[in-house]
Design a protein around this motif. Structure first.
Motif, PDB file in Angstrom:
ATOM      1  N   SER A  14      34.062  35.966  26.942  1.00  0.00           N
ATOM      2  CA  SER A  14      35.034  36.323  27.988  1.00  0.00           C
ATOM      3  C   SER A  14      34.572  35.948  29.390  1.00  0.00           C
ATOM      4  CB  SER A  14      35.365  37.805  27.931  1.00  0.00           C
ATOM      5  OG  SER A  14      34.303  38.553  28.461  1.00  0.00           O
ATOM      6  N   LYS A  54      31.280  41.726  33.311  1.00  0.00           N
ATOM      7  CA  LYS A  54      32.567  41.220  33.817  1.00  0.00           C
ATOM      8  C   LYS A  54      32.442  40.971  35.322  1.00  0.00           C
ATOM      9  CE  LYS A  54      34.388  42.051  29.823  1.00  0.00           C
ATOM     10  NZ  LYS A  54      34.823  41.052  28.891  1.00  0.00           N
ATOM     11  N   LEU A  68      37.324  42.100  35.496  1.00  0.00           N
ATOM     12  CA  LEU A  68      37.981  41.200  34.551  1.00  0.00           C
ATOM     13  C   LEU A  68      37.005  40.120  34.097  1.00  0.00           C
ATOM     14  CD1 LEU A  68      41.408  40.556  36.354  1.00  0.00           C
ATOM     15  CD2 LEU A  68      40.941  42.232  34.576  1.00  0.00           C
ATOM     16  N   GLY A  69      37.266  39.575  32.907  1.00  0.00           N
ATOM     17  CA  GLY A  69      36.475  38.448  32.445  1.00  0.00           C
ATOM     18  C   GLY A  69      36.959  37.174  33.120  1.00  0.00           C
ATOM     19  N   GLU A  72      40.148  34.786  31.482  1.00  0.00           N
ATOM     20  CA  GLU A  72      41.138  35.872  31.528  1.00  0.00           C
ATOM     21  C   GLU A  72      42.071  35.925  30.334  1.00  0.00           C
ATOM     22  OE1 GLU A  72      43.404  36.745  34.997  1.00  0.00           O
ATOM     23  OE2 GLU A  72      41.721  36.272  36.308  1.00  0.00           O
ATOM     24  N   SER A  75      39.962  38.128  27.086  1.00  0.00           N
ATOM     25  CA  SER A  75      38.918  39.040  27.545  1.00  0.00           C
ATOM     26  C   SER A  75      39.346  40.489  27.396  1.00  0.00           C
ATOM     27  CB  SER A  75      38.614  38.729  29.019  1.00  0.00           C
ATOM     28  OG  SER A  75      37.765  39.710  29.549  1.00  0.00           O
ATOM     29  N   ASP A  77      38.888  43.732  29.054  1.00  0.00           N
ATOM     30  CA  ASP A  77      38.380  44.145  30.360  1.00  0.00           C
ATOM     31  C   ASP A  77      39.221  45.281  30.933  1.00  0.00           C
ATOM     32  OD1 ASP A  77      40.664  42.734  31.174  1.00  0.00           O
ATOM     33  OD2 ASP A  77      39.534  40.875  31.360  1.00  0.00           O
ATOM     34  N   SER A  78      39.274  45.403  32.248  1.00  0.00           N
ATOM     35  CA  SER A  78      39.978  46.537  32.864  1.00  0.00           C
ATOM     36  C   SER A  78      41.437  46.644  32.444  1.00  0.00           C
ATOM     37  CB  SER A  78      39.910  46.439  34.392  1.00  0.00           C
ATOM     38  OG  SER A  78      38.682  46.936  34.847  1.00  0.00           O
TER      39      SER A  78
END
Lengths: 98, 141
Positions: A14, A54, A68-69, A72, A75, A77-78
């Motif tokens: 990611s 990240k 975030l990765g 995107e 990934s 992530d958030s």
């Protein structure tokens, strides 16, 4: 107090193309003692007893940030994990970027 | 002396061996279905049918229907690729040896349907997606 530098191995794709799967990176665990996390920093944080790597894409005033990765489209992530508390962040990844 | 060396070495290893940080990709939710690809292929057929029935001067409907056709051809390809890369496993391939070829050709058909307003290609896509759906259903048994 933790050691200033921690060795971390990245697992997953990611953060491509910035960080490749399997790469070893150093994390500065003292980076955010006197300074707040900054947008564009790559950081390592702890969530559910696992470490994640990240990029910080937003820093909120309530002590949280969005991470975030770089890859995107692929990934975790958030967008799924939610906002990340500052105190969950282990440190700043020392990664040379172009 | 030996226990001391062992303790020291394990301390050093623990201190300097890397911890894993995940740069996770997909969430392995394990929820897969052939329905989205089938609905998308059906939509492509329907759009081609509607486009071909349009009066020549209805340019607005033509644009809208062409856009929907292309979006669903793309969606169909994406849904097939998810099944291909995330769901199907080597044991499925040994049972259906032409699976790779079938999905690859169907994905190419999706692209052809994006490019063209062609009922033969649309029907071919619908049939190919239906066949993949049949394989999917068989592997679920």
């Amino acid at each position: 107090m933790s050691w200033p530098i921690k060795l971390i191995k990245i697992k997953g794709h990611s953060m491509q193309p910035t960080i490749q799967d399997g790469r070893l990176i150093l994390v500065n665990q003292w980076a955010y003692i006197f300074k707040k996390p900054r947008i564009r920093d790559i950081a390592v944080f702890r969530k559910d007893n696992k470490l994640f790597c990240k990029r910080i894409t937003a820093v909120h005033t309530d002590g949280y940030c969005t991470m975030l990765g770089d890859n995107e489209s692929d990934s975790l992530d958030s967008r799924e994990l939610g906002k990340i508390r500052f105190d969950s962040i282990l440190g700043k990844a020392c990664v040379k970027e172009r | 002396m030996k226990p001391l060396i062992n303790t020291l070495s394990s301390l050093i290893i623990r201190r300097f061996s890397p911890e894993i940080a995940y740069a996770h990709c997909d969430i392995p939710c394990g929820i897969y279905s052939d329905h989205p690809s089938q609905i998308a292929a059906d939509t492509v057929v329907k759009m081609v049918e509607k486009i071909q029935a349009l009066p020549k001067d209805d340019i607005h409907s033509l644009i809208r229907m062409t856009m929907v056709k292309e979006q669903h051809a793309e969606l169909c390809k994406r849904e097939l690729l998810i099944l291909w890369t995330d769901y199907f496993k080597p044991e499925h391939l040994s049972k259906y040896p032409n699976l790779h070829d079938k999905i690859w050709k169907t994905a190419k058909l999706c692209s052809k349907n994006k490019q063209e307003i062609n009922m033969d290609a649309a029907r071919e896509l619908q049939e190919a997606v239906h066949e993949i759906g049949h394989i999917f259903a068989e592997t679920k048994k």
